[in-house]
Design a protein around this motif. Structure first.
Motif, short mmCIF file in Angstrom:
data_model
loop_
_atom_site.label_atom_id
_atom_site.label_comp_id
_atom_site.label_asym_id
_atom_site.label_seq_id
_atom_site.Cartn_x
_atom_site.Cartn_y
_atom_site.Cartn_z
N TYR A 253 0.84 -1.20 0.00
CA TYR A 253 0.00 0.00 0.00
C TYR A 253 0.87 1.25 0.00
N ALA A 256 2.26 1.72 -3.38
CA ALA A 256 1.27 2.25 -4.33
C ALA A 256 1.02 3.73 -4.07
N LEU A 257 0.96 4.08 -2.80
CA LEU A 257 0.69 5.48 -2.44
C LEU A 257 1.81 6.38 -2.94
N SER A 260 1.78 6.74 -6.63
CA SER A 260 0.66 7.51 -7.19
C SER A 260 0.95 8.99 -7.26
N PRO A 262 2.16 12.09 -8.66
CA PRO A 262 2.68 12.39 -10.00
C PRO A 262 4.09 12.94 -9.90
N SER A 263 4.94 12.45 -10.73
CA SER A 263 6.33 12.91 -10.70
C SER A 263 6.44 14.29 -11.31
N ARG A 269 6.91 9.74 -17.19
CA ARG A 269 5.46 9.57 -17.09
C ARG A 269 5.03 8.13 -16.93
N GLY A 270 3.79 7.98 -16.42
CA GLY A 270 3.14 6.68 -16.43
C GLY A 270 3.84 5.62 -15.61
N ALA A 272 3.21 5.13 -12.46
CA ALA A 272 2.39 4.84 -11.28
C ALA A 272 1.86 3.41 -11.32
N VAL A 273 1.85 2.79 -10.15
CA VAL A 273 1.14 1.53 -9.99
C VAL A 273 -0.32 1.90 -9.82
N GLU A 274 -1.18 1.24 -10.55
CA GLU A 274 -2.57 1.62 -10.39
C GLU A 274 -3.26 0.69 -9.41
N LEU A 275 -3.84 1.28 -8.38
CA LEU A 275 -4.63 0.49 -7.46
C LEU A 275 -6.02 0.40 -8.04
N THR A 276 -6.57 -0.78 -8.09
CA THR A 276 -7.92 -0.90 -8.62
C THR A 276 -8.92 -0.60 -7.52
N ARG A 294 -7.52 -4.79 -2.75
CA ARG A 294 -6.96 -3.89 -3.76
C ARG A 294 -5.49 -4.18 -4.02
N VAL B 190 -4.92 10.52 -4.00
CA VAL B 190 -3.85 10.30 -4.99
C VAL B 190 -4.01 9.01 -5.76
N THR B 191 -4.43 7.94 -5.07
CA THR B 191 -4.52 6.66 -5.78
C THR B 191 -5.62 6.72 -6.83
N ALA B 194 -4.51 8.86 -9.79
CA ALA B 194 -3.70 8.13 -10.76
C ALA B 194 -4.59 7.35 -11.71
N GLN B 195 -5.67 6.75 -11.17
CA GLN B 195 -6.60 6.02 -12.03
C GLN B 195 -7.22 6.93 -13.08
N ARG B 198 -4.81 8.17 -15.79
CA ARG B 198 -4.53 7.13 -16.77
C ARG B 198 -5.72 6.95 -17.69
N GLY B 219 2.65 18.45 -10.50
CA GLY B 219 2.89 17.04 -10.71
C GLY B 219 1.95 16.49 -11.77
N VAL B 220 0.69 16.88 -11.67
CA VAL B 220 -0.30 16.43 -12.65
C VAL B 220 0.06 16.98 -14.03
N GLU B 223 2.63 15.06 -15.60
CA GLU B 223 2.13 13.74 -15.95
C GLU B 223 1.42 13.72 -17.31
#
Lengths: 440, 350, 421, 358
Positions: A253, A256-257, A260, A262-263, A269-270, A272-276, A294, B190-191, B194-195, B198, B219-220, B223
């Motif tokens: 967790y 993932a946090l 998430s 944004p850099s 880019r892209g 991030a691990v996406e949490l469902t 999750r 934040v999580t 990110a969803q 994307r 940051g956004v 991205e």
């Protein structure tokens, strides 16, 4: 009171809210807002409490100050349990522990001048001499970077950042040892956030305060906290020194946090691990590890071998089957919307199965044939509205420790603590998986 | 397809008439959006970025609002010249909006299906059943599980992230050429952010639309943006390619914004002072009162015109880029305002 | 201790164990003055009811004979009360009708209410001049409300001062149906059209009573009903509302259920029922409106207080160690005061209209100079003397209108929700 | 939707409980007050030279007042719930049949007034909110304040003065206004006669409810009572519309390209939720007083007039009946309101309360 005891120590703190029904309020369930958290704060130290909205971090703050009565657990302040305090002792404690709130606007009574607001704790604690109060308030205002002449102005005459400075002055007025700051900077523009954070750490240094800093913003926590505790659904899942936790997060967790965020580099880019999905309801938290619904790294049962992403999808499917949250009529309508079929009667079983597979992102066939046969059997049963049978066979075949056992908080190889079965030595995990990162 | 940009905003001015005076929320800004690209408008609260996005299809409340001046050329047509009836055919059809707060953006007393079907049937002549099937398809595409069931749910039955997906589905219902997203992830964790980011990226690939993305979070921006427009107090400070903005920021304000992002530890620096009054803005550069490099000339006349900064397409509104000034001075340490001077000004807030 | 405060005192220097020994009770001069004034009023009240004979007036010596008769014909409305020495002629004591001030129960109540209003509205406004100036700036924007305020203040003063100097309207068989000044009409019983004169600026009614006097005496009744019923209703409403919001749980449930029941019972029918059972004296009507007109206020105050309970400044105060009583008194009540004041301003016209309606229908005390009664009295003479019904109606209408405008403007100007925007 | 059925069932039970409580309170009030019939009996006896005490006792026996309190209470309740409401000496009629005779006279102007109140009130409120900074908003607001402030009994008198007195001999711009003259007093003969007249070959019925003459004499009552009602509704409609007029979902609807009708529908549909919670209260508070005043002024033989006369004549059974009907109408109205609320707001949790959430 012992000198070596930490300033604040929270042990297994719980706060549950009953869900009541009817006029006489029979309890039909409870919201487990905070469900057994433990941490400690030393003098001159900042603890960052971080988590998504609804994870219980604000409730933890109000409960540890006994602004709300804890359901269970101990809160030791200077080694003495404040949950045992009577009204008189509690009032003394209130002088030594202060709180700062998120919204600088609503934390001031609009009908009081800021001088009166800052002096309020002084009055409450018995300073009856108005001139003394005024002298103290003027000094305080200057110390937080305001002018002593602001004392007779009203809250609406100040900007958000200024009000937050004044809130700090109010918290300091009774010379406390501990300050709990609940998202003190998140209502402010980024451009002035840094100022308030700087002020907090300056004051902390000057007066040797212990600070509990609550935020959803990992960046802010990273800037200000010495130690950090990550909360998920009423529990702390990882805790340790800030740099360590950020540099080598041990709980999926936390990973993932952190991923998430944004850099700030457009060339990265892209990543991030996406949490469902969403955070489950604290009224009905998942069994075992609360994050397993999750978790991208949920542990596979023994004897199967398939891709982590497919495994995650099958787990999602299993959860919905168990809770009977699959609506067959809805899926039938979905098939109609997606295909040429127009009459609900004409929708075939295979179409239904395919629709469910695509809904859960389950591949057409799992790479493990044994798993595939269990799954397709379960899908068949679901389409025939035999949820109980499907649920039973899935539970038998795809048992995972994450869903059955609650992990303990253990010391990880990185040196700090996390509660995850991946670090639990008693759980059999394939070698590569222990430090598994996301699969894409 | 022509080479003209899809959207060309020229010298747009939007004002609000209040009891206290005229608020010049957007005071003459220009930018353009090419087909298929993502332009981020970035700025603090009160910079006028949301008003800009809502002025394009004139969905600001009029009165008290008013588009005082400027042109908004969309695919060759000036939207500011159009009647409301003509504009309605474009809203939701060719230009769609997604707002910050998914909680408020959906009408609480109608099912989400009804609201998306309405969006489809305003612009397309299809039967209710057809619209319903399209809606289920849309909900599925934005990642709502069990779309066939959820279509009949009310907004309160969705979580924040799911609501934002519904709002995005509604915006995409007519396959717009331009999607205007006003802080669509600010209210989310934040999580979930990110969803959503994307998802927007995937949908852009799929539908090939342009996106104007309004945000305060750099940051956004990093991205998702192709190009960036930096706004402050109703004016454009700097605009250009996302890499240039992040790697070679030209305007002191942009530099300051990058320095005040959280997560940099002791490197982090706040911008002193606060936003100027939008009723009676200061002379000269709007940022001058807070700018560590400001000189006498910065506080005179109007906002400096946009000047090219090193690379074509990277423009900045700062007199240090004009002839006779040395822009390398901006790289040196701050001068001008002393710390004590800037500390408690702030002025009246509202 | 209190003298010679060190101006360089800082929060770090405070010895809290020493500070905490000081008493907390707030004894401001305003508080003391309020206690004294109330004590005086209650003392006088007790004196009036228990020491003085029921028959005798409260204040003697202010003997005002109504100078009627031949000498002053033509003065009409303009004839004032004048103190006159009593004298004896030929061993016969000459007594004329004189009026003295026998303070009625309604008037006692009014004094209490006015004192309360002075200490809890006027004095705080004076003490917080910065805030008052802010409210005034907001309020001033609404021109109609400012005009209403002026109108109401004038009405209030005339209504209360007028009856002190003016003798009550008198029946006169010779001056029936006189038209208002500047109007020529042929009222019933007159062979030819006649014109109104300055003696009776607004004419007279069918019994020869001066209309202007009726209007002024009616103002007093309306103001009494409005202010007193409002005070009772607002008092109960605030008490119930804050109690329900603050206590919560079963107390809240019971109180709000009672409010439900009371709002189900049609108040007008209840009033008729109670007046039928107990008679329609002014004090009863005031009490009835007060005791059965507070549900709306209680609901508003409760929801406002519940909202305020959620505000961070309440939490901040709690976190600083404030007691529940402190929070209610220092934060909840001051911050719901805008709701209370607005509700109060809007309740007054409702009660005024209610009383006028009752007396129009003839259910009120016939001894009282109520506008409703005058309007009802003129109904039969609409053709010949339309001013009897219309003139008091205009005053009633404008008074209610002014209160409505005032309440609306107050809602906008002192609502803290607006301040935060 | 079983939650909703349960909710409605609960509200119904609550209504019955409230009815019982109010009936009990009324009974207690009557018990505690001097009995008019008793006094009359005593007076009569005294005038006829008989023993007053004995007369009172006889009266009590006749009326069943000599029984213990709980028995009297029980028989009172039974009578109330079995619609055995006693006999009116004044009208020489059963109370129930008196009400049955009279209610159509009240309903015939209450119904159109309700419609007018809602349509004009909501319409004007919506319009003025959507044109907030317009001159028309100020005009509409003034109209609302006018309606809110004008005492309806006085307004009725002024209208009578204008339409019945002044129009009778006024000539305006060469038009004889007497053709617009309206009747002052309601004539119930209009309902009962069945005469027909022929104007220009068209046969017109002159008697009955739905006739020109009846409408003409109801015009003033409807105007007066609607003025009071619509003003309050307009203020509420305006306030709630304003609350939602700049809501995000309205902006979303406009961003979708919805036309002003569709946008208005979005606003109105949401505003109806809070509006529905006050509509019944508004109507009741206006009508309870309004019917008595209106029927008193215009001599309409409806329930309002019965109310007025029963109080004037101290006709206890009728007073009791009127009170019960008043409470019943209110309860029924609130029940309807609760049901409407459930239909209007999908978010309602049927009154189940959740303890403070985190």
């Amino acid at each position: 009171m012992s000198a070596d005891a930490p300033l604040l120590e929270v042990r297994n703190l719980k706060k549950h809210y009953p869900i009541q029904r009817g006029i006489f309020g029979g309890e039909v369930g409870r919201i487990r807002a905070v469900d057994g958290v433990s941490f400690s704060v030393e003098r001159g130290e900042t603890l960052g409490l971080v988590g998504e909205s609804g994870c219980g971090k604000s409730t933890a703050a109000t409960t540890m100050l006994r602004l709300e009565e804890p359901t269970d657990g101990d809160v030791l302040f200077d080694g003495v349990d404040i949950t045992e305090y009577d009204d008189r002792e509690l009032k003394r404690f209130r002088r030594r522990a202060q709180m700062i709130f998120q919204d600088p606007t609503s934390s001031f009574d609009p009908r009081m001048s800021i001088g009166e607001s800052v002096a309020e704790p002084l009055r409450i604690h018995g300073m009856s001499d108005g001139n003394r109060r005024r002298a103290i308030v003027k000094d305080l205002l200057e110390r937080v970077g305001m002018s002593g002449d602001d004392i007779d102005r009203y809250p609406h005459e100040f900007s958000g950042g200024q009000k937050q400075r004044i809130a700090l002055a109010r918290a300091l007025s009774v010379n406390p040892d501990l300050i709990v700051a609940d998202e003190p900077a998140s209502a402010l523009d980024v451009s002035i956030q840094a100022d308030i954070l700087q002020l907090i750490s300056d004051l902390q240094e000057e007066f040797g305060l212990g600070v509990v800093f609550i935020s959803h913003d990992l960046g802010v926590i990273r800037d200000i906290a010495d130690n950090v505790a990550v909360m998920y659904l009423g529990e702390i899942v990882e805790t340790g020194p800030t740099e360590q936790v950020f540099d080598s997060p041990q709980h999926p967790y936390t990973r993932a946090l952190i991923d998430s965020i944004p850099s700030p580099n457009p060339r990265e880019r892209g990543m991030a691990v996406e949490l469902t999905g969403d955070v489950p309801s604290p009224a009905n938290p998942p069994s075992g590890c609360r994050f397993h619904t999750r978790c991208p790294e949920v542990i596979q049962p023994e004897g199967y071998d398939f891709e982590q992403s497919a495994w995650r999808s099958v787990m999602n499917f299993r959860t919905k089957v168990t809770t009977r949250q699959i609506d067959l009529d809805g899926i039938r309508e979905f098939v109609i919307a997606e295909t040429d079929v127009t009459d609900p009667e004409d929708v075939t079983h295979d179409q239904m199965v395919d629709a469910i597979r695509s809904d859960f992102d389950i591949p057409d066939t799992l790479s493990d044939p044994e798993a595939e046969s269990v799954l397709s059997d379960a899908l068949e049963r679901v389409v025939r509205d035999e949820f109980d049978e499907a649920s039973a066979s899935l539970a038998e075949a795809f048992e995972t420790v994450c869903a059955t056992d609650s992990p303990d908080m253990v010391r990880t190889e990185a040196g700090h603590s996390a509660s995850c079965h991946l670090h639990d030595q008693s759980v059999e995990v394939e070698p590569g998986e222990r430090i598994a990162q996301s699969d894409d | 397809m022509s080479d003209d940009p899809l959207l060309d905003v020229r010298d747009l001015k939007t004002q609000f008439h209040t009891d206290d005076g005229t608020v010049r929320a957007v005071d003459g800004i220009s930018f353009d959006v090419d087909r298929g690209e993502t332009v981020c408008i970035v700025g603090e609260s009160g910079s006028g970025k949301s008003v800009t996005s809502e002025s394009i299809t004139r969905i600001i409340p009029i009165p008290p609002g008013e588009i005082a001046d400027g042109e908004v050329i969309f695919d060759g047509q000036d939207l500011t010249e159009m009647s409301t009836d003509q504009l309605r055919k474009i809203r939701g059809n060719r230009i769609a909006h997604v707002f910050q707060n998914p909680q408020g953006a959906l009408n609480p007393v109608y099912t989400v299906g009804k609201q998306i079907i309405e969006a489809i049937r305003i612009h397309k002549d299809v039967s209710k059943q057809e619209a319903r099937e399209q809606t289920i398809d849309l909900l599925d595409r934005v990642g709502i599980p069990e779309a066939g069931k959820r279509i009949d749910d009310y907004p309160y039955e969705f979580s924040g992230g799911m609501k934002q997906r519904v709002v995005i589905a509604m915006a995409l219902s007519c396959q717009p050429d331009l999607l205007i997203a006003d802080e669509p992830t600010t209210a989310l964790d934040v999580t979930i952010q990110a969803q959503i980011l994307r998802l927007l990226g995937d949908l852009q690939d799929e539908f090939g639309m342009s996106i104007i993305f309004v945000t305060h979070d750099l940051g956004v921006v990093a991205e998702i943006a192709d190009r960036v427009v930096v706004m402050y107090a109703g004016k454009v400070m700097e605009r250009g390619d996302v890499y240039r903005i992040f790697e070679n920021p030209a305007h002191p304000y942009t530099k300051a914004l990058l320095r005040c992002r959280p997560g940099q530890g002791s490197q982090r620096e706040a911008i002193r002072g606060s936003l100027p009054s939008m009723i009676d803005p200061p002379d000269g550069c709007r940022f001058a009162p807070r700018c560590p490099h400001a000189v006498e000339d910065c506080r005179d006349g109007d906002q400096p015109p946009m000047m090219e900064a090193e690379h074509p397409g990277h423009e900045v509104s700062c007199i240090f880029y004009q002839d006779g000034f040395d822009s390398t001075q901006l790289d040196s340490g701050p001068e001008g305002l002393s710390a004590s001077e800037a500390r408690t000004d702030g002025g009246e807030s509202r | 201790m209190a003298t010679g405060t060190d101006p360089d005192l800082t929060f770090e220097d405070v010895d809290w164990d020493a500070e905490q020994e000081h008493p907390l009770i707030d004894r401001s001069p305003v508080f003391l003055a309020q206690v004294v004034i109330n004590a005086v009023i209650f003392g006088a009240l007790i004196w009036d009811y228990f020491i003085l004979n029921n028959e005798s007036p409260t204040i003697e010596g202010l003997h005002y004979p109504a100078i009627g008769g031949d000498s002053l014909i033509g003065l009409g409305f303009w004839e004032l009360r004048r103190p006159v020495l009593q004298f004896t002629t030929n061993g016969i004591e000459m007594t004329t009708t004189f009026s003295v001030w026998d303070v009625t129960s309604v008037e006692w109540l009014l004094m209490v209410v006015l004192a309360f209003g002075f200490f809890n509205v006027v004095v705080p406004l004076y003490q917080n001049q910065r805030m008052t100036a802010y409210y005034w700036r907001q309020f001033k924007k609404n021109k109609a409300a400012v005009a209403s305020l002026v109108f109401l203040i004038v009405t209030f003063v005339i209504g209360f001062v007028g009856p002190v100097f003016l003798p009550p309207p008198e029946l006169s068989l010779t001056e029936q149906y006189l038209p208002p000044m500047g109007v020529t009409a042929q009222p019933p019983g007159y062979a030819e059209p006649i014109s109104g004169t300055l003696a009776h600026p607004l004419g007279t009614d069918h019994q020869g009573q001066d209309m202007l006097k009726l209007v002024i005496f009616g103002m007093r009744v309306s103001m009494q009903v409005g202010l007193l019923s409002m005070s009772i209703a607002v008092g109960i409403g605030t008490l119930v509302g804050t109690t329900a919001a603050h206590a919560g749980g079963i107390v809240d449930e019971v109180l709000m259920r009672y409010v439900d029941i009371q709002s189900t019972f049609p108040v007008f029918l209840l009033l008729l029922l109670l007046i039928y059972l107990y008679g329609g004296s002014l004090i009863l009507i005031i009490a009835l409106y007060g005791f059965f007109g507070w549900e709306g206020i209680a609901r508003q105050v409760r929801s406002e207080a519940l909202q305020k309970n959620e505000e961070a400044y309440i939490q901040a105060s709690e976190a600083a160690g404030a007691s529940q009583w402190w929070i209610v008194r220092r934060h909840i009540i001051p911050n719901t005061s805008s709701t209370i004041i607005t509700a109060a301003t809007l309740a007054i016209p409702a009660f005024i209209l209610g009383e006028a309606t009752l007396s129009f229908l003839g259910f009120a005390d016939p001894e009282i100079y109520s506008w409703g009664q005058v309007i009802a009295g003129g109904r039969g003479d609409l053709r010949g003397a339309p001013w009897i019904s219309t003139v008091p109606g205009f005053f009633l209408f404008f008074m209610v209108l002014a209160f409505n405008y005032l309440g609306d403007a107050l809602r906008d100007s002192i609502d803290p929700r607006q301040e935060q925007e | 939707m079983s939650g909703m059925k349960w909710y409605i069932a609960r509200r119904t039970i609550w209504a019955i409980i409230v009815l019982w409580i109010t009936l009990s309170v009324t009974w207690m009030l009557l018990e505690l007050s001097p009995n008019q019939g008793e006094l009359q009996a005593a007076q009569q006896a005294a005038m006829q030279g008989q023993d007053a005490d004995k007369a009172i006792e006889d009266y009590k026996k006749r009326e069943g007042l000599d029984k213990p309190a709980h028995e009297r209470y029980l028989s009172y309740m039974v009578n109330m719930y079995t619609l055995n409401w006693g006999y009116s000496t004044e009208w020489d009629k059963n109370v129930i049949s008196l009400f049955l005779d009279r209610w159509p006279f009240t309903l015939q102007y209450i119904l159109p007034s309700t419609m007018l109140t809602m349509l004009v009130g909501y319409g004007l409120g919506l319009y003025s909110a959507l044109n907030q900074y317009d001159r028309s908003d100020y005009v509409a607001t003034f109209i609302a304040f006018f309606g809110l402030s004008i005492p309806n009994f006085w307004f009725a008198i002024v209208l009578v003065l204008i339409t019945a007195v002044w129009f009778s001999d006024l000539v305006l711009f060469g038009v004889d206004m007497s053709m617009f003259q309206l009747p002052v007093f309601y004539k119930s003969e209009v309902i009962n006669t069945s005469e027909t007249i022929t104007i220009m070959g068209i046969e017109l019925v002159r008697g009955g409810w739905f006739t020109f003459d009846n409408v003409k004499q109801l015009l003033l009552p409807v105007i007066v009572i609607s003025t009071a009602g619509f003003a309050a509704n307009m203020r509420y409609a305006r306030a709630y519309t304003l609350e939602y007029a700049n809501a995000e979902f309205v902006k979303t609807a406009r961003a979708k390209g919805a036309n002003s009708i569709a946008v208005t529908r979005h606003i109105l549909r949401v505003a109806l939720v809070p509006l529905s919670t006050i509509l019944v209260f508004q109507l009741l508070s206006v009508f309870a007083t309004g019917t008595v005043v209106i029927e008193f002024i215009f001599s309409i033989p409806g329930l309002g007039q019965v109310t007025y006369l029963s109080f004037v004549n101290q006709d206890t059974p009728v007073i009791l009946g009127i009170t019960v009907i008043g409470v019943f109408v209110a309860l029924f109205g609130f029940l309807l309101q609760d049901i409407a609320y459930v239909y209007l707001d999908p978010r309602i949790d049927y009154g189940d309360r959740t303890g403070g959430a985190g």
